[in-house]
Write an enzyme that holds these catalytic residues in place. Structure first.
Site, mmCIF file in Angstrom:
data_model
loop_
_atom_site.group_PDB
_atom_site.id
_atom_site.type_symbol
_atom_site.label_atom_id
_atom_site.label_comp_id
_atom_site.label_asym_id
_atom_site.label_seq_id
_atom_site.Cartn_x
_atom_site.Cartn_y
_atom_site.Cartn_z
ATOM 1 N N ARG A 44 0.897 -0.740 0.436
ATOM 2 C CA ARG A 44 -0.676 0.377 0.126
ATOM 3 C C ARG A 44 0.937 1.043 0.412
ATOM 4 O O ARG A 44 1.853 1.017 0.800
ATOM 5 C CB ARG A 44 -0.714 -0.242 1.343
ATOM 6 N N ARG A 110 4.213 0.662 -11.219
ATOM 7 C CA ARG A 110 3.597 -0.517 -10.699
ATOM 8 C C ARG A 110 2.241 0.044 -10.093
ATOM 9 O O ARG A 110 1.808 -0.422 -9.899
ATOM 10 C CB ARG A 110 4.270 -1.214 -9.733
ATOM 11 N N ARG A 121 10.399 5.461 -0.399
ATOM 12 C CA ARG A 121 10.895 3.434 -1.328
ATOM 13 C C ARG A 121 13.051 4.512 -2.223
ATOM 14 O O ARG A 121 13.674 3.244 -1.881
ATOM 15 C CB ARG A 121 10.591 3.483 -2.255
#
Ligand code: ADP
Length: 171
Positions: A44, A110, A121
């Site tokens: 998520r 993605r 990230r």
């Protein structure tokens, strides 16, 4: 401990761990097992350092091993260091993107990320890639550029354990 050795799959989010794992599960039925609820759902947005996967207990890993399955541990680098302190003796693999630019592109494609989670990230990926350079930390580093090539490298290092699991399921 008898049974096939567990395998640790580590590496930055977006490097391709789930993709490679999905291919393995498709090619080899009943060979791999999971000690935590390893879901196939997409991470998520925001789920960067709030780790979704706690490091499983030694007993949980050994239970999979006792069923003659290869226990797959999808864990971050801190988890890798924790596992190293146990006697589980897994095969340590790091899956890495060819570059941070490629990683960013894949994460964008993605479509699981917000701008903020993407940024987090990528920062986490930088740290991960740096820490992964520690000599001896991983048995194999797979640069996931060409997927088929990455997959064959993964299969090759797992071959012996895969054979063990297959042998035992025959008897
Ligand atoms: P992880 O499980 O490590 O977070 P994923 O398996 O979800 O990473 O892969 C991230 C994205 O990159 C996915 O959309 C996947 O389809 C894509 N991807 C994975 N491997 C490759 C590759 N070799 N070439 C191009 N795209 C890839």
């Amino acid at each position: 401990m008898q049974g096939p050795r567990p395998v640790v799959l580590s590496g930055p989010s977006g490097a391709g761990k789930s993709t490679l794992l999905k291919k393995l599960l498709k090619e080899y039925e009943n060979v791999f097992g999971f000690s935590v609820s390893h879901t196939t759902r997409k991470p998520r947005p925001g789920e960067v350092n709030g780790k979704a996967l706690p490091v499983p207990s030694k007993g949980a890993v050994q239970a999979i091993q006792a069923q003659n399955q290869i226990c797959v541990l999808d864990i971050d680098i801190q988890g890798v260091k924790n596992i190293k302190r146990t006697e589980l003796n897994p095969i340590y693999i790091s899956v890495q993107p060819p570059s941070l630019d490629v990683l960013e592109k894949r994460l964008r494609e993605r479509q699981t990320e917000t701008e903020e989670s993407l940024r987090k990230r990528l920062t986490a990926a930088c740290v991960d890639l740096e820490l992964s350079k520690e000599p001896g930390l991983f048995d194999l580093v797979i640069i996931n550029d060409d997927l088929e090539k990455a997959y064959s490298e993964l299969k090759e290092i797992l071959l012996e354990e895969i054979k063990k699991a297959q042998e035992s399921s025959k008897s």
